[in-house]
Enzyme design. Structure first.
Site, PDB file in Angstrom:
ATOM      1  N   ASP A  73       0.818  -1.208   0.000  1.00 25.51           N
ATOM      2  CA  ASP A  73       0.000   0.000   0.000  1.00 25.51           C
ATOM      3  C   ASP A  73       0.855   1.263   0.000  1.00 25.51           C
ATOM      4  O   ASP A  73       0.489   2.268  -0.600  1.00 25.51           O
ATOM      5  CB  ASP A  73      -0.919   0.002   1.227  1.00 25.51           C
ATOM      6  N   GLY A  74       1.998   1.225   0.680  1.00 25.44           N
ATOM      7  CA  GLY A  74       2.867   2.405   0.711  1.00 25.44           C
ATOM      8  C   GLY A  74       3.356   2.799  -0.674  1.00 25.44           C
ATOM      9  O   GLY A  74       3.415   3.981  -1.011  1.00 25.44           O
ATOM     10  N   ASN A 147      -4.455   8.753   2.024  1.00 24.85           N
ATOM     11  CA  ASN A 147      -4.918   8.174   3.289  1.00 24.85           C
ATOM     12  C   ASN A 147      -5.248   9.244   4.325  1.00 24.85           C
ATOM     13  O   ASN A 147      -6.383   9.338   4.779  1.00 24.85           O
ATOM     14  CB  ASN A 147      -3.857   7.235   3.881  1.00 24.85           C
ATOM     15  N   THR A 188      -8.869   2.696   7.077  1.00 25.73           N
ATOM     16  CA  THR A 188      -8.279   1.396   7.418  1.00 25.73           C
ATOM     17  C   THR A 188      -6.778   1.509   7.680  1.00 25.73           C
ATOM     18  O   THR A 188      -6.098   0.489   7.787  1.00 25.73           O
ATOM     19  CB  THR A 188      -8.517   0.377   6.291  1.00 25.73           C
ATOM     20  N   ALA A 189      -6.271   2.739   7.799  1.00 30.14           N
ATOM     21  CA  ALA A 189      -4.836   2.942   8.009  1.00 30.14           C
ATOM     22  C   ALA A 189      -4.599   3.471   9.426  1.00 30.14           C
ATOM     23  O   ALA A 189      -5.088   2.910  10.398  1.00 30.14           O
ATOM     24  CB  ALA A 189      -4.293   3.880   6.932  1.00 30.14           C
ATOM     25  N   TYR A 190      -3.858   4.559   9.553  1.00 36.59           N
ATOM     26  CA  TYR A 190      -3.509   5.109  10.865  1.00 36.59           C
ATOM     27  C   TYR A 190      -4.754   5.412  11.692  1.00 36.59           C
ATOM     28  O   TYR A 190      -4.793   5.201  12.916  1.00 36.59           O
ATOM     29  CB  TYR A 190      -2.668   6.362  10.642  1.00 36.59           C
ATOM     30  N   LEU A 192      -7.499   3.877  11.838  1.00 35.37           N
ATOM     31  CA  LEU A 192      -8.054   2.658  12.433  1.00 35.37           C
ATOM     32  C   LEU A 192      -7.345   2.338  13.747  1.00 35.37           C
ATOM     33  O   LEU A 192      -7.983   2.020  14.755  1.00 35.37           O
ATOM     34  CB  LEU A 192      -7.926   1.494  11.452  1.00 35.37           C
ATOM     35  N   SER A 193      -6.011   2.430  13.754  1.00 41.95           N
ATOM     36  CA  SER A 193      -5.274   2.147  14.984  1.00 41.95           C
ATOM     37  C   SER A 193      -5.536   3.205  16.044  1.00 41.95           C
ATOM     38  O   SER A 193      -5.351   2.957  17.236  1.00 41.95           O
ATOM     39  CB  SER A 193      -3.770   2.051  14.697  1.00 41.95           C
ATOM     40  N   GLN A 248       4.481   9.839   4.619  1.00 39.17           N
ATOM     41  CA  GLN A 248       5.620   9.864   3.701  1.00 39.17           C
ATOM     42  C   GLN A 248       6.161  11.261   3.448  1.00 39.17           C
ATOM     43  O   GLN A 248       7.328  11.412   3.105  1.00 39.17           O
ATOM     44  CB  GLN A 248       5.224   9.207   2.369  1.00 39.17           C
TER      45      GLN A 248
END
Length: 299
Positions: A73-74, A147, A188-190, A192-193, A248
């Protein structure tokens, strides 16, 4: 005649053996279908292409009608930000870990690529964000994120304090480790956590997810996608704050400046094989209950 005539190939960095084999298989398939392809720097290096074959990503996006990303994904996030202005669609071959965006297995390259070149695919459009650092006198350049944009501490163990405004209207003051402003894709990335909600990528929305807030009443907030978000860090904390786009691109926050975030006019176009099921990917990646198909052997 193939539905796409010129394909750009963008490769993941830092995992040469796995990536090299997948690139060789992909390039062989494109040659067999008489489809021209262009290489980014990493692809050219791993395929031992002639000197000068590597093309900068922005130029590659302008010259192709499809980009195939070989990585995780990155890698796709990086390619998406560079290519969105050109409207070129992206297909992801998953050599990463989770792979919410890159959903084609290396085992299936030949069959999937043949169908896509024949015009058999599904496409969805993903919203993006743009972020800039502004002052009373100036606005800095806009940076893009597919994202999320994160405003976070970077050199201190203490919390930071900041104000949030939506369309110029004051929302709250909070003390926390920061704030994640995310697209539905980024849910669903950062985010989500950080305890944020999962949002269907077809929705036009922006998520605001606090990072470890001091006050537990500070909960994630979802607003319409046309809202303008401004985050103003309290003066004594400004030197401890950094802004990152998709994890990034990093921006500093000077004294007396704040962050402005809004929806981007461009959209990222993702191509999927026919029968693509977003919720099946969610079940598999998040280990939700359900019926799981298993392979007896790897490809």
């Amino acid at each position: 005649m193939p539905h796409f005539t010129t394909v750009g190939i963008v490769a993941k960095q830092g995992d040469p053996e796995q990536v090299r084999g997948t690139l060789a298989r992909l390039s062989d398939r494109l040659r067999s279908r008489e489809v021209a392809f262009l290489l980014d720097a990493e692809s050219a290096h791993l395929l031992d292409a002639p000197l000068g074959a590597a093309i900068p990503l922005a130029e590659l996006a302008a010259r192709c009608d499809l980009i195939v990303v070989v990585g995780g994904d990155g890698t796709l996030l990086h390619a998406a930000r560079a290519s969105a202005a050109h409207g070129v669609p992206l297909l992801g071959i998953n050599l990463g870990r989770l792979g919410f965006l890159v959903d084609v297995s290396p085992c299936d390259i030949d069959a999937v690529l043949d169908r896509i070149l024949a015009g058999e695919y599904e496409m969805d459009h993903r919203s993006m964000l743009q972020a800039s650092v502004v002052t009373e006198q100036t606005a800095g350049p806009a940076y893009t994120a597919l994202n999320d944009v994160a405003i976070h501490k970077w050199n201190t163990a203490r919390m930071i304090e900041f104000e949030t405004y939506i369309d110029g209207v004051f929302v709250n003051v909070q003390r926390s480790d920061g704030l994640i402003v995310a697209t539905p894709t980024g849910s669903t990335a950062y985010a989500l956590s950080g305890g944020g909600p999962l949002v269907d990528p077809a929705l036009d929305a922006i998520l605001l997810v606090p990072i470890c807030p001091h006050d537990l009443s500070n909960r994630p907030l979802v607003v319409p996608g046309d809202r303008r978000i401004e985050v103003r860090v309290r003066g004594h904390d400004q030197g401890h704050v950094q802004i990152t786009c998709d994890g990034q691109t990093a921006l500093a926050l000077p004294t007396d400046a704040w962050v402005r975030i809004s929806g981007h006019t461009d959209r990222v176009r993702l191509i999927h094989p026919k029968g693509h099921d977003h919720y099946q990917i969610m079940r598999a990646k998040l280990h939700w209950g359900g019926h799981h198909a298993t392979r007896a052997h790897p490809c």
